[in-house]
Design a protein around this motif. Structure first.
Motif, PDB file in Angstrom:
ATOM      1  N   GLY A 129       0.782  -1.229   0.000  1.00 29.30           N
ATOM      2  CA  GLY A 129       0.000   0.000   0.000  1.00 29.30           C
ATOM      3  C   GLY A 129       0.813   1.277   0.000  1.00 29.30           C
ATOM      4  O   GLY A 129       0.296   2.332  -0.376  1.00 29.30           O
ATOM      5  N   SER A 130       2.074   1.189   0.424  1.00 27.72           N
ATOM      6  CA  SER A 130       2.894   2.397   0.499  1.00 27.72           C
ATOM      7  C   SER A 130       4.366   2.037   0.413  1.00 27.72           C
ATOM      8  O   SER A 130       4.765   0.896   0.700  1.00 27.72           O
ATOM      9  N   ALA A 131       5.166   3.024   0.052  1.00 33.25           N
ATOM     10  CA  ALA A 131       6.611   2.830   0.025  1.00 33.25           C
ATOM     11  C   ALA A 131       7.146   2.502   1.415  1.00 33.25           C
ATOM     12  O   ALA A 131       8.085   1.713   1.559  1.00 33.25           O
ATOM     13  N   ALA A 132       6.532   3.082   2.446  1.00 31.61           N
ATOM     14  CA  ALA A 132       6.980   2.817   3.816  1.00 31.61           C
ATOM     15  C   ALA A 132       6.810   1.341   4.171  1.00 31.61           C
ATOM     16  O   ALA A 132       7.652   0.765   4.877  1.00 31.61           O
ATOM     17  N   GLU A 133       5.733   0.725   3.697  1.00 29.44           N
ATOM     18  CA  GLU A 133       5.539  -0.702   3.956  1.00 29.44           C
ATOM     19  C   GLU A 133       6.629  -1.536   3.287  1.00 29.44           C
ATOM     20  O   GLU A 133       7.125  -2.511   3.863  1.00 29.44           O
ATOM     21  N   ASP A 144       9.780 -18.434  -2.908  1.00 24.77           N
ATOM     22  CA  ASP A 144       9.532 -17.698  -4.143  1.00 24.77           C
ATOM     23  C   ASP A 144      10.484 -16.514  -4.283  1.00 24.77           C
ATOM     24  O   ASP A 144      10.957 -15.940  -3.297  1.00 24.77           O
ATOM     25  N   TRP A 145      10.754 -16.153  -5.564  1.00 23.69           N
ATOM     26  CA  TRP A 145      11.473 -14.911  -5.863  1.00 23.69           C
ATOM     27  C   TRP A 145      10.435 -13.795  -5.777  1.00 23.69           C
ATOM     28  O   TRP A 145       9.539 -13.691  -6.619  1.00 23.69           O
ATOM     29  N   ILE A 146      10.532 -12.953  -4.748  1.00 19.85           N
ATOM     30  CA  ILE A 146       9.506 -11.944  -4.472  1.00 19.85           C
ATOM     31  C   ILE A 146      10.008 -10.549  -4.831  1.00 19.85           C
ATOM     32  O   ILE A 146      11.081 -10.126  -4.395  1.00 19.85           O
ATOM     33  N   TYR A 147       9.230  -9.874  -5.648  1.00 22.28           N
ATOM     34  CA  TYR A 147       9.485  -8.470  -5.986  1.00 22.28           C
ATOM     35  C   TYR A 147       8.400  -7.648  -5.314  1.00 22.28           C
ATOM     36  O   TYR A 147       7.237  -7.632  -5.744  1.00 22.28           O
ATOM     37  N   ALA A 148       8.761  -6.999  -4.217  1.00 20.13           N
ATOM     38  CA  ALA A 148       7.824  -6.191  -3.442  1.00 20.13           C
ATOM     39  C   ALA A 148       7.847  -4.761  -3.973  1.00 20.13           C
ATOM     40  O   ALA A 148       8.913  -4.170  -4.127  1.00 20.13           O
ATOM     41  N   TRP A 149       6.651  -4.207  -4.219  1.00 23.14           N
ATOM     42  CA  TRP A 149       6.627  -2.863  -4.794  1.00 23.14           C
ATOM     43  C   TRP A 149       5.408  -2.079  -4.308  1.00 23.14           C
ATOM     44  O   TRP A 149       4.413  -2.648  -3.849  1.00 23.14           O
ATOM     45  N   ALA A 150       5.527  -0.770  -4.414  1.00 18.81           N
ATOM     46  CA  ALA A 150       4.425   0.137  -4.090  1.00 18.81           C
ATOM     47  C   ALA A 150       4.624   1.423  -4.886  1.00 18.81           C
ATOM     48  O   ALA A 150       5.740   1.769  -5.270  1.00 18.81           O
TER      49      ALA A 150
END
Length: 226
Positions: A129-133, A144-150
């Motif tokens: 939900g946000s860059a801070a998260e 899994d290869w995880i790409y986290a983004w916001a």
């Protein structure tokens, strides 16, 4: 200097790819300009593991741009930051990993490649939900290869991202991931300005016929001898 048997010592250029505007950050890349020094997959995989960079690229034909890419644990048919880095270092108009021909252009500050999202290895794109998260995330368990983004600024196409390979090979977090940037660009269908990791910058732009441009700054950090 470390040599094995009668093999001659080989120089390995260490680059930083997808640097910030001040030249900082970027993802480390080892480039073996003379791939003949490591003639088989086992030797290349062993060197990539020894170096410990997220990727190491072996140049098999410097004129045609034929390259071979390895993480510390696996061989890859395609990866963004090794191709941007090798193209910059060798001043090529195209690079040719196993996935296919990748065209290159430079605009002074940035080196750009043209590639297809389907060439990228699978990644789990996980939106927050946000860059801070995204900033607050802990490294997940291997899997899994995880790409986290916001979104940082959706109207401007600015994204905050972090990449977690999940392979258990010593690379807990990838500082800048070109392949995942291609996948996200294909998903969203728009140009992106991505800040990943500690502060690396990746730019993307969708083109015709499913081609996506991926660009970033590159600098030479040092040269090793093995």
């Amino acid at each position: 200097m470390n040599t094995t048997g009668t093999r001659a010592a080989t120089d390995i250029d260490v680059l930083r790819v997808f640097c910030a505007g001040d030249g900082g950050y970027g993802n480390a890349l080892g480039v073996v300009r003379d791939g003949r020094a490591y003639p088989d997959e086992a030797a290349r995989q062993a060197l990539a593991k020894e170096l410990g960079f997220s990727e190491t690229v072996f140049v098999d034909d410097p004129e045609r741009g034929v390259v071979d890419i390895y993480t510390p644990g696996v061989r890859l048919p395609f990866a963004g930051h090794p191709l941007v880095g090798a193209a910059w270092l060798l001043d090529l108009e195209a690079v040719r990993p196993p996935a296919g021909e990748v065209w290159v252009r430079g605009d002074g500050e940035f080196t750009w490649i043209e590639a297809r999202a389907e060439w990228a290895p699978p990644r789990t794109l996980r939106r927050y939900g946000s860059a801070a998260e995204v900033d607050a995330l802990d490294v997940p368990e291997p899997g899994d290869w995880i790409y986290a983004w916001a979104w940082e600024d959706e109207a401007a196409g600015r994204v905050r991202a972090r990449g977690f390979p999940g392979r258990g090979d010593g690379i807990e977090e990838d500082e800048a991931t070109g392949a995942a940037a291609l996948l996200l660009t294909a998903l969203l269908g728009r140009a992106l300005n991505i800040t990943q990791g500690r502060g690396s910058q990746l730019l993307t732009a969708p083109g015709p016929d499913g081609v996506i441009e991926l660009g970033g700054r590159v600098r030479l950090e040092r040269t090793l001898t093995r």
